[in-house]
Design an enzyme around this catalytic site. Sequence first.
Site, PDB file in Angstrom:
ATOM      1  N   GLY B 316      -3.032  15.285  70.449  1.00 18.16           N
ATOM      2  CA  GLY B 316      -3.722  14.710  69.291  1.00 18.16           C
ATOM      3  C   GLY B 316      -4.659  13.581  69.727  1.00 18.16           C
ATOM      4  O   GLY B 316      -5.771  13.447  69.218  1.00 18.16           O
ATOM      5  N   TRP B 319      -7.708  14.997  71.355  1.00 23.05           N
ATOM      6  CA  TRP B 319      -8.630  15.567  70.363  1.00 23.05           C
ATOM      7  C   TRP B 319      -9.612  14.513  69.858  1.00 23.05           C
ATOM      8  O   TRP B 319     -10.758  14.816  69.518  1.00 23.05           O
ATOM      9  CB  TRP B 319      -7.812  16.144  69.204  1.00 23.05           C
ATOM     10  CG  TRP B 319      -8.652  16.725  68.098  1.00 23.05           C
ATOM     11  CD1 TRP B 319      -9.200  17.976  68.053  1.00 23.05           C
ATOM     12  CD2 TRP B 319      -9.029  16.078  66.872  1.00 23.05           C
ATOM     13  NE1 TRP B 319      -9.891  18.137  66.884  1.00 23.05           N
ATOM     14  CE2 TRP B 319      -9.805  16.994  66.134  1.00 23.05           C
ATOM     15  CE3 TRP B 319      -8.773  14.820  66.330  1.00 23.05           C
ATOM     16  CZ2 TRP B 319     -10.324  16.692  64.888  1.00 23.05           C
ATOM     17  CZ3 TRP B 319      -9.297  14.517  65.090  1.00 23.05           C
ATOM     18  CH2 TRP B 319     -10.067  15.450  64.385  1.00 23.05           C
ATOM     19  N   HIS B 320      -9.150  13.243  69.822  1.00 16.72           N
ATOM     20  CA  HIS B 320     -10.027  12.187  69.306  1.00 16.72           C
ATOM     21  C   HIS B 320     -11.189  11.884  70.236  1.00 16.72           C
ATOM     22  O   HIS B 320     -12.202  11.325  69.804  1.00 16.72           O
ATOM     23  CB  HIS B 320      -9.223  10.908  69.056  1.00 16.72           C
ATOM     24  CG  HIS B 320      -8.422  10.958  67.792  1.00 16.72           C
ATOM     25  ND1 HIS B 320      -7.207  11.593  67.728  1.00 16.72           N
ATOM     26  CD2 HIS B 320      -8.674  10.475  66.551  1.00 16.72           C
ATOM     27  CE1 HIS B 320      -6.743  11.490  66.487  1.00 16.72           C
ATOM     28  NE2 HIS B 320      -7.609  10.824  65.759  1.00 16.72           N
ATOM     29  N   GLY B 321     -11.051  12.180  71.522  1.00 13.19           N
ATOM     30  CA  GLY B 321     -12.160  11.909  72.428  1.00 13.19           C
ATOM     31  C   GLY B 321     -11.779  12.228  73.858  1.00 13.19           C
ATOM     32  O   GLY B 321     -10.597  12.214  74.218  1.00 13.19           O
TER      33      GLY B 321
END
Lengths: 350, 459
Positions: B316, B319-321
């Site tokens: 997760g 996924w943000h960066g």
Amino acid sequence: MSSSTSSSNPWRRFFRLAVGAAAVAAGVIYAFVVLVDPFDTLPLSPPLDRVPVAGNARFAFPSLARSDRFDSALFGTSTSRLLRPAALDPAFGARFANLAMNDATAYEQSRLFDVFRRAHQAPRMVMVGLDVRWCATGDTLEMFTPRAFPAWMYGANRWRGYAEMLNMYAVQEAGQLFGILIGAKPPTYGRDGYTSFVPPDSEYDAARVAEHLRQETGASTPPGPRIGPPAAWRFAALEMLAGDLAKLPASTRRVLFFVPYNHVRLWSPDSPIAAVWDECKRRVVAMAQGQPNTLVVDFMRPSPITENDDNYWDSLHYRVAIADRLARDLAAASRGVASDDYRVLAVSPE
Amino acid sequence: MLFNSQVFIIGFLPIVLSLYYALAAHKAARQALVVVASLAFYGWWDVRFVPLLAGLTLANWLIAQWFGRVRAGWIPLLGVALNLAVLGLFKYADFLRGTVYGAFGGDWQPWQLILPLGMSFFVFQKISYLIDLKRGDRHIYGFLDFCMFVTFFPQLIAGPLVRHNEIIPQFAADPRRPEMWENLSRGFILFIIGVAKKVALADTLAMLADPLFAKALTGPLSAAEAWTACGAYTLQIYFDFSGYSDMAIGLALMFGLRLPFNFNAPYCAVSIRDFWRRWHMTLSRFLRDYLYIPLGGNRCSPPRQALNVVATMLLGGLWHGANWTFVAWGGLHGAALAVNHIWQDRGLRMPRALAWAVTLLFVMACWMLFRSPDFTHAGQGLLAMLGTNGIGSLPLKQEDVAVLAGGAAIALLGPTSQEAALRMLRPHPWLAVPAGAGLAYLLLLVGGRLPNVFIYFQF
């Protein structure tokens, strides 16, 4: 239509009121701004007696640059800002606009020059105050500062401005101009672009200035990379200036002058910084010799102006009386008169 | 095109909405309008990526059609692999190459591929559909339904992560149904709330936080500066993202469609589990249903369960960066969730106020890591918050204090946007007029703020 979508539906009324309020509020504000036309740049604005108002000269000056009230213009930064057209006009027999902008990059000055040139096919004079920004070295050109630069104002399509009027700055400046138009506020700028940004001379405090100057020691250094001998350095801003000046007709008098920094900003002759300034001045002279009708005057040197701290507010900004003296000096230099205040670096015939 | 832009609010939205209701009686026509408008909305940012979006949409639809005929389980997995490959190429290629080259040495040049806007959301949405097919979901949609599901512009760029089965069935309903005016009104107000959160709060808070984080790159921050930076960013990221979600949900409602909520007063959370039930709720749901549960979820031993939640949150975070700081941020939240599980399983209790404070402090510390460009600066920022560089002082302007205090009050005490717009709002005229006038003010702010007065001369 069911009862809930009929005109009696309170949500229908709510939605229409909300959208209507948004549309009316935004529309009224927009109409006010475009009618007042705070930057005097819209093609259909009513003929009001507008004066420059924007605190950021990048917004205020394109309209002056287009104005046919002037046949001559002065470009530069705050180091040229105090030269009064009222002093330049009789000295040169011209009608000057002072288009010098605080902290302007060479690129921003060039963009404004372009607006002026497009609006004036054969200007009488163009004057450029040269300071550290013009002597930057390297291939890249510093384009902007943290101040906003409204590129849309500098293009040929003035209709573009209608898409730029719905913002807080335009509303604020429209309010300012409206206040001036109805006589509730005094104008900020002169109609020729001149504004004194220094305090009144009656507030001049030599001891305070001396304290400023003591803190500001250190020669002014043009930024940028410098590899190899000075002759190999590139001065991108000067190349741009040469291109701009070459677009003027031969009849236009070009006056370039290195501004008078206080001695604390000047350099010792044998220092590495001296090599940069010497090369910059040499390039300006070479450029002038390639242009018709051009004069290059150097105030950026030890002189009765730069050596006397009482002539300055700080190391870059001189007093108003010195600005008037510069105007007289420039006129004298133009006539070929010598002075300890300056040195004529180049003169080229028409 | 941004929701909070004049061209969207004054131009795009009124035109598309008017045409949508003009075509309301014809399902295919109104859907085609939405798809075309959504592609225009996407292309406004960079038209070069429209073929990619359209191509991926078509590819996913064809894969679903193929699966509908063949019913072979590997077909959706092929689609998942395709989507992950595209995401991996655009978002993670340089990150992975840099990591490999960093570990084994060698010169390398980044490819510097531009990540197409909204790609992360787009890919996760398609993956959820394909995995649902694999799990036995029988929904094989028509081309227009599928295209509208994928491209629907309110949720195209930044979510909420909508599931196919919660929005596609809504497409059949005539938008000119009895609750049309109520939907338009509530959606419009929620949109205005979202614009206000983004433009008036988040962007103003960014003007406070950004210079401090920039300063941290060149020198140490005092405790006062570090706490201000962290506090301002904590509020900024919440108002920015939740504001965007509010705009998306409000816009969808104006088209007669309900999107799932994404935020529910997350800074009121009294545990980290509670936080993730309130923060980016549609992502939490995705991670739970498509990562955590397939890994075994709560059905395995406590150590394996802890491992599962940490692994889920690591992904997760990624996924943000494409940066290890995001991975570590996810890992920290995963570890905190694992501790939270153990704490609850053992029946331990903490006073509610203390639980809230501990949760918020942990979340804020993690935001410091999230916002910093690398671990060094994140560590320095956290140490500065502990006072290692002295307490210091930070003279705040009145407007800074107002936006910090006001933002904190709204985040902690106020009703959520959806409560305000979708439950509490009543159709009173005296609410409609100031709301509309407020939008006019926000339009001015969107157009450009008053510039800072430059302190250039100090004679």
